[in-house]
Structure formats: structure tokens, C-alpha cells
Design an enzyme around this catalytic site. Structure first.
Site, PDB file in Angstrom:
ATOM      1  N   LYS A   9      15.057   4.363   1.074  1.00 38.46           N
ATOM      2  CA  LYS A   9      13.823   4.216   2.293  1.00 38.46           C
ATOM      3  C   LYS A   9      14.394   3.491   3.286  1.00 38.46           C
ATOM      4  O   LYS A   9      15.605   2.835   3.324  1.00 38.46           O
ATOM      5  CB  LYS A   9      12.725   3.379   1.222  1.00 38.46           C
ATOM      6  N   TYR A  49       3.257  11.291  -0.116  1.00 35.11           N
ATOM      7  CA  TYR A  49       2.766  10.214  -1.006  1.00 35.11           C
ATOM      8  C   TYR A  49       1.380  10.615  -1.185  1.00 35.11           C
ATOM      9  O   TYR A  49       0.334   9.305  -1.475  1.00 35.11           O
ATOM     10  CB  TYR A  49       2.967   8.839  -0.438  1.00 35.11           C
ATOM     11  N   ASN A 112      10.904  -1.392  -1.291  1.00 35.66           N
ATOM     12  CA  ASN A 112      12.098  -1.247  -2.388  1.00 35.66           C
ATOM     13  C   ASN A 112      13.139  -0.459  -2.638  1.00 35.66           C
ATOM     14  O   ASN A 112      13.460  -0.225  -3.717  1.00 35.66           O
ATOM     15  CB  ASN A 112      10.762  -1.399  -3.674  1.00 35.66           C
ATOM     16  N   HIS A 115      13.136   5.799  -3.747  1.00 40.16           N
ATOM     17  CA  HIS A 115      11.968   6.527  -4.518  1.00 40.16           C
ATOM     18  C   HIS A 115      12.523   7.448  -5.627  1.00 40.16           C
ATOM     19  O   HIS A 115      13.624   7.907  -4.939  1.00 40.16           O
ATOM     20  CB  HIS A 115      11.085   7.440  -3.610  1.00 40.16           C
ATOM     21  N   GLU A 126       8.442  17.614  -5.118  1.00 37.90           N
ATOM     22  CA  GLU A 126       9.049  16.910  -4.187  1.00 37.90           C
ATOM     23  C   GLU A 126      10.300  17.468  -3.784  1.00 37.90           C
ATOM     24  O   GLU A 126      10.654  17.238  -2.499  1.00 37.90           O
ATOM     25  CB  GLU A 126       9.191  15.372  -4.804  1.00 37.90           C
TER      26      GLU A 126
HETATM   27  P1  GTP Z   1       8.364   5.621  -5.834  1.00 38.32           P
HETATM   28  O1  GTP Z   1       9.700   5.843  -6.630  1.00 38.32           O
HETATM   29  O2  GTP Z   1       8.635   5.195  -4.513  1.00 38.32           O
HETATM   30  O3  GTP Z   1       7.338   6.260  -6.401  1.00 38.32           O
HETATM   31  O4  GTP Z   1       8.059   3.975  -6.816  1.00 38.32           O
HETATM   32  P2  GTP Z   1       7.497   4.012  -8.385  1.00 38.32           P
HETATM   33  O5  GTP Z   1       7.262   5.049  -8.856  1.00 38.32           O
HETATM   34  O6  GTP Z   1       8.220   3.003  -8.778  1.00 38.32           O
HETATM   35  O7  GTP Z   1       5.871   3.111  -7.786  1.00 38.32           O
HETATM   36  P3  GTP Z   1       4.609   3.877  -7.482  1.00 38.32           P
HETATM   37  O8  GTP Z   1       4.698   5.354  -7.680  1.00 38.32           O
HETATM   38  O9  GTP Z   1       3.700   3.330  -8.214  1.00 38.32           O
HETATM   39  O10 GTP Z   1       4.441   3.335  -5.901  1.00 38.32           O
HETATM   40  C1  GTP Z   1       5.031   4.132  -4.804  1.00 38.32           C
HETATM   41  C2  GTP Z   1       5.526   3.266  -3.760  1.00 38.32           C
HETATM   42  O11 GTP Z   1       4.189   2.526  -3.402  1.00 38.32           O
HETATM   43  C3  GTP Z   1       6.305   2.187  -4.250  1.00 38.32           C
HETATM   44  O12 GTP Z   1       7.436   2.590  -4.586  1.00 38.32           O
HETATM   45  C4  GTP Z   1       6.281   0.922  -3.410  1.00 38.32           C
HETATM   46  O13 GTP Z   1       7.104   1.461  -2.061  1.00 38.32           O
HETATM   47  C5  GTP Z   1       4.789   1.142  -3.055  1.00 38.32           C
HETATM   48  N1  GTP Z   1       3.865   0.282  -3.608  1.00 38.32           N
HETATM   49  C6  GTP Z   1       3.536   0.078  -4.906  1.00 38.32           C
HETATM   50  N2  GTP Z   1       2.953  -0.986  -5.030  1.00 38.32           N
HETATM   51  C7  GTP Z   1       2.660  -1.551  -3.782  1.00 38.32           C
HETATM   52  C8  GTP Z   1       1.825  -2.648  -3.522  1.00 38.32           C
HETATM   53  O14 GTP Z   1       1.369  -3.302  -4.525  1.00 38.32           O
HETATM   54  N3  GTP Z   1       2.083  -2.897  -2.114  1.00 38.32           N
HETATM   55  C9  GTP Z   1       2.773  -2.203  -1.413  1.00 38.32           C
HETATM   56  N4  GTP Z   1       2.576  -2.798   0.050  1.00 38.32           N
HETATM   57  N5  GTP Z   1       3.335  -1.110  -1.695  1.00 38.32           N
HETATM   58  C10 GTP Z   1       3.315  -0.813  -2.934  1.00 38.32           C
HETATM   59 MG    MG Z   2       6.059   6.873  -7.998  1.00 37.07          MG
END
Ligand code: GTP
Ligand code: MG
Length: 138
Positions: A9, A49, A112, A115, A126
Site C-alpha cells: 500500500k 474495495y 497498514n 492487502h 482480485e
Molecule cells: P485487506 O487485506 O486490506 O483487505 O485487510 P484486512 O482483510 O486485514 O481488513 P478488512 O478487509 O477488514 O479491511 C480492508 C482495509 O480497510 C484494511 O486493510 C484497512 O486498510 C481498512 N480499514 C479496516 N478497518 C478500518 C478502520 O476502522 N478505519 C480505517 N480508516 N480503515 C480501516
Molecule cells: Mg480484507
């Protein structure tokens, strides 16, 4: 062998962490079989997303993913989807296990660093969003 879609990212590309993150994948036995650096538009990030579009952080997430270059890549290996998520660590870096990418590099729950696809169906969708079959060299 399984394949998964990974994205390094903008928070990580901006801090020049691509090589350090790739080393973590390779040390875990994941092979990078396709990779390119691109800059997403907000619309492209939004489509990628789309599953999160009802979540309160969706707009912020799309702005962030379009804020700088990303490195999109396909990782291959035995159980690559689960293995990659293990190497990534928990979404929130404060909860990520020591040694994981997010524990070492992530700045916040939003920014973070990486992905990873979460299931075989999403991995297939994807991967095809970013790569043609001819670009995957296993
Ligand atoms: P991905 O691999 O990026 O999909 O991450 P994940 O599977 O660990 O998390 P998830 O699919 O639940 O969320 C997708 C992405 O949204 C996360 O990686 C974060 O970058 C973002 N995200 C998730 N929760 C939050 C939040 O509470 N606040 C913000 N700003 N971003 C969030
Ligand atoms: Mg995810």
C-alpha cells in the site's frame, strides 16, 4: 499450489519498504510470480474495495489507496492465501503478532502497509482485476 493477490500500500511504497516486505514473503516460502507498480485512481480503488462500500471508512480507504503508488503482486505457494495473511498480521498493527509485516511496518489500522486476498474466490477476482493470465509466470 495456490495463488493470492497482494498489494503493498501507499504508506509502505512511500517509505521505500517494497524490498523489505518482499523479503518477508520470500522467507515464508511465497513466490512472487507477477508484480507491477501502479497508481490507482480513486475510482479504481473504489471498485477493488467495493465489498466495503457500506463501511464508515470506505471513502477514507479509497482516498488512501489512490494517494500514491502501490505494488500489486501475485504470490504463489502451498496454502498461499492463509500463509500470506499470517505473514501480514492482524489488520490493526497494535494487534499484529511480532515479526509480521503489519507489526513491523504498519502505521495504523487504515495505513497498514499490505492487502491480501481472504479466500479462493476473492483471490481469483482480485488477481484478474490487475493481471492477465499471460503475466502470471509460475
Ligand atoms: P485487506 O487485506 O486490506 O483487505 O485487510 P484486512 O482483510 O486485514 O481488513 P478488512 O478487509 O477488514 O479491511 C480492508 C482495509 O480497510 C484494511 O486493510 C484497512 O486498510 C481498512 N480499514 C479496516 N478497518 C478500518 C478502520 O476502522 N478505519 C480505517 N480508516 N480503515 C480501516
Ligand atoms: Mg480484507
Amino acid at each position: 499450489t495456490e495463488r493470492t493477490l497482494s498489494i503493498i500500500k501507499p504508506d509502505a511504497t512511500s517509505r521505500n519498504l517494497t524490498g523489505k516486505i518482499n523479503a518477508k514473503f520470500e522467507e515464508a516460502g511465497l513466490r512472487i510470480i507477477a508484480q507491477k507498480r501502479i497508481k490507482l485512481t480513486k475510482a479504481q480503488a473504489g471498485t477493488f474495495y467495493e465489498v466495503h462500500k457500506e463501511r464508515p471508512f470506505y471513502d477514507e480507504l479509497c482516498d488512501f489507496m489512490a494517494s500514491g503508488p502501490v505494488v500489486v503482486q501475485v504470490l504463489e505457494g502451498e496454502g498461499a492465501i492463509a500463509k500470506n495473511r499470517e505473514v501480514m498480521g492482524a489488520t490493526n498493527p497494535a494487534e499484529a503478532a511480532p515479526g509480521t509485516i503489519r507489526a513491523e511496518f504498519a502505521e495504523s489500522v487504515g495505513e497498514n502497509s499490505v492487502h491480501g486476498s481472504d479466500a479462493p474466490e476473492t483471490a481469483a477476482v482480485e488477481i484478474s482485476y490487475f493481471f492477465a493470465g499471460i503475466e502470471l509466470v509460475g
